[in-house]
Design a protein around this motif. Structure first.
Motif, mmCIF file in Angstrom:
data_model
loop_
_atom_site.group_PDB
_atom_site.id
_atom_site.type_symbol
_atom_site.label_atom_id
_atom_site.label_comp_id
_atom_site.label_asym_id
_atom_site.label_seq_id
_atom_site.Cartn_x
_atom_site.Cartn_y
_atom_site.Cartn_z
ATOM 1 N N GLN A 45 0.847 -1.190 0.000
ATOM 2 C CA GLN A 45 0.000 0.000 0.000
ATOM 3 C C GLN A 45 0.878 1.234 0.000
ATOM 4 O O GLN A 45 2.047 1.176 0.364
ATOM 5 C CB GLN A 45 -0.959 0.023 1.193
ATOM 6 C CG GLN A 45 -0.285 0.142 2.536
ATOM 7 C CD GLN A 45 -1.285 0.156 3.680
ATOM 8 O OE1 GLN A 45 -2.473 -0.024 3.493
ATOM 9 N NE2 GLN A 45 -0.793 0.378 4.880
ATOM 10 N N SER A 67 -10.666 7.313 -7.384
ATOM 11 C CA SER A 67 -12.075 6.973 -7.169
ATOM 12 C C SER A 67 -12.622 6.146 -8.326
ATOM 13 O O SER A 67 -13.379 5.193 -8.116
ATOM 14 C CB SER A 67 -12.911 8.240 -6.999
ATOM 15 O OG SER A 67 -12.576 8.887 -5.801
ATOM 16 N N GLU A 70 -11.296 2.691 -7.959
ATOM 17 C CA GLU A 70 -11.955 2.009 -6.843
ATOM 18 C C GLU A 70 -13.334 1.506 -7.268
ATOM 19 O O GLU A 70 -13.722 0.370 -6.946
ATOM 20 C CB GLU A 70 -12.072 2.936 -5.638
ATOM 21 C CG GLU A 70 -12.690 2.250 -4.428
ATOM 22 C CD GLU A 70 -12.878 3.193 -3.257
ATOM 23 O OE1 GLU A 70 -12.651 2.744 -2.121
ATOM 24 O OE2 GLU A 70 -13.252 4.364 -3.473
ATOM 25 N N GLU A 71 -14.081 2.320 -7.994
ATOM 26 C CA GLU A 71 -15.405 1.918 -8.474
ATOM 27 C C GLU A 71 -15.331 0.682 -9.369
ATOM 28 O O GLU A 71 -16.260 -0.131 -9.392
ATOM 29 C CB GLU A 71 -16.068 3.064 -9.247
ATOM 30 C CG GLU A 71 -16.538 4.203 -8.376
ATOM 31 C CD GLU A 71 -17.060 5.385 -9.185
ATOM 32 O OE1 GLU A 71 -17.294 5.235 -10.405
ATOM 33 O OE2 GLU A 71 -17.226 6.459 -8.589
ATOM 34 N N GLY A 73 -13.168 -1.683 -8.964
ATOM 35 C CA GLY A 73 -12.629 -2.801 -8.202
ATOM 36 C C GLY A 73 -11.149 -3.050 -8.428
ATOM 37 O O GLY A 73 -10.636 -4.112 -8.066
ATOM 38 N N ILE A 75 -8.537 -0.830 -7.388
ATOM 39 C CA ILE A 75 -7.785 -0.456 -6.192
ATOM 40 C C ILE A 75 -8.727 -0.390 -4.993
ATOM 41 O O ILE A 75 -9.937 -0.276 -5.143
ATOM 42 C CB ILE A 75 -7.026 0.894 -6.344
ATOM 43 C CG1 ILE A 75 -7.988 2.068 -6.386
ATOM 44 C CG2 ILE A 75 -6.106 0.874 -7.545
ATOM 45 C CD1 ILE A 75 -7.288 3.419 -6.240
ATOM 46 N N ALA A 76 -8.120 -0.468 -3.824
ATOM 47 C CA ALA A 76 -8.847 -0.284 -2.570
ATOM 48 C C ALA A 76 -8.320 0.990 -1.924
ATOM 49 O O ALA A 76 -7.108 1.244 -1.928
ATOM 50 C CB ALA A 76 -8.637 -1.476 -1.649
ATOM 51 N N ARG A 78 -8.283 3.074 1.639
ATOM 52 C CA ARG A 78 -8.536 2.951 3.078
ATOM 53 C C ARG A 78 -8.214 4.276 3.734
ATOM 54 O O ARG A 78 -7.167 4.871 3.486
ATOM 55 C CB ARG A 78 -7.651 1.837 3.662
ATOM 56 C CG ARG A 78 -7.855 1.604 5.144
ATOM 57 C CD ARG A 78 -7.029 0.421 5.643
ATOM 58 N NE ARG A 78 -5.592 0.629 5.526
ATOM 59 C CZ ARG A 78 -4.834 1.224 6.437
ATOM 60 N NH1 ARG A 78 -5.370 1.723 7.535
ATOM 61 N NH2 ARG A 78 -3.534 1.341 6.262
ATOM 62 N N MET A 90 -3.746 3.618 -0.402
ATOM 63 C CA MET A 90 -4.286 2.908 -1.558
ATOM 64 C C MET A 90 -3.489 1.639 -1.803
ATOM 65 O O MET A 90 -2.280 1.597 -1.542
ATOM 66 C CB MET A 90 -4.225 3.791 -2.802
ATOM 67 C CG MET A 90 -5.083 5.019 -2.696
ATOM 68 S SD MET A 90 -4.970 6.010 -4.178
ATOM 69 C CE MET A 90 -5.385 7.609 -3.486
ATOM 70 N N SER A 91 -4.189 0.630 -2.300
ATOM 71 C CA SER A 91 -3.542 -0.633 -2.652
ATOM 72 C C SER A 91 -4.295 -1.255 -3.812
ATOM 73 O O SER A 91 -5.460 -0.935 -4.062
ATOM 74 C CB SER A 91 -3.531 -1.579 -1.454
ATOM 75 O OG SER A 91 -4.854 -1.857 -1.028
ATOM 76 N N THR A 93 -6.263 -4.251 -5.551
ATOM 77 C CA THR A 93 -7.048 -5.425 -5.166
ATOM 78 C C THR A 93 -6.472 -6.624 -5.926
ATOM 79 O O THR A 93 -5.657 -6.472 -6.843
ATOM 80 C CB THR A 93 -8.523 -5.246 -5.555
ATOM 81 O OG1 THR A 93 -8.598 -5.119 -6.980
ATOM 82 C CG2 THR A 93 -9.137 -4.022 -4.886
#
Length: 113
Positions: A45, A67, A70-71, A73, A75-76, A78, A90-91, A93
């Motif tokens: 991360q 963003s 992320e939407e 799928g 990256i994640a 936190r 950020m990391s 997935t």
């Protein structure tokens, strides 16, 4: 009048392998998103300020592109605190790692390497 001549030794259109460009991941075609995923590919991360500075983009550009990823799928994101200061990490997935590898493989196939 007849149609265009065809080579009888050429494979039928259904037998032609698909060009590797069809394997590219559309979400990674944007330069900032590509760079963001590349920066996350070999780490667990990274915090927001480090990514912003590494990619040399503004907070708003990084936030918007992150963003979107992320939407999808890829990256994640936190959020938490270090002391009293808010932080964002950020990391990639697991799906994001798979899609990154597929995108790189397609680029290598296109380049002929």
């Amino acid at each position: 009048m007849t149609g265009p001549a065809t080579d009888p030794t050429a494979p039928a259109s259904g037998d032609t392998p698909q060009h590797p460009r069809h394997q590219l991941v559309d979400a990674l075609m944007h330069p900032v998103r590509f760079s963001l995923v590349a920066a996350l590919a070999n780490v667990e991360q990274v915090d927001f300020p480090t990514l912003r500075d590494t990619l040399q983009v503004s907070d708003s550009v990084l936030s918007r592109q992150a963003s979107q990823l992320e939407e999808l799928g890829i990256i994640a994101i936190r959020k938490g605190y270090v002391g009293k200061r808010p932080r964002t990490w950020m990391s990639l997935t697991q799906e994001g790692r798979s899609r990154w590898q597929a995108h790189l493989a397609a680029l290598q196939a296109i380049a002929g390497t």
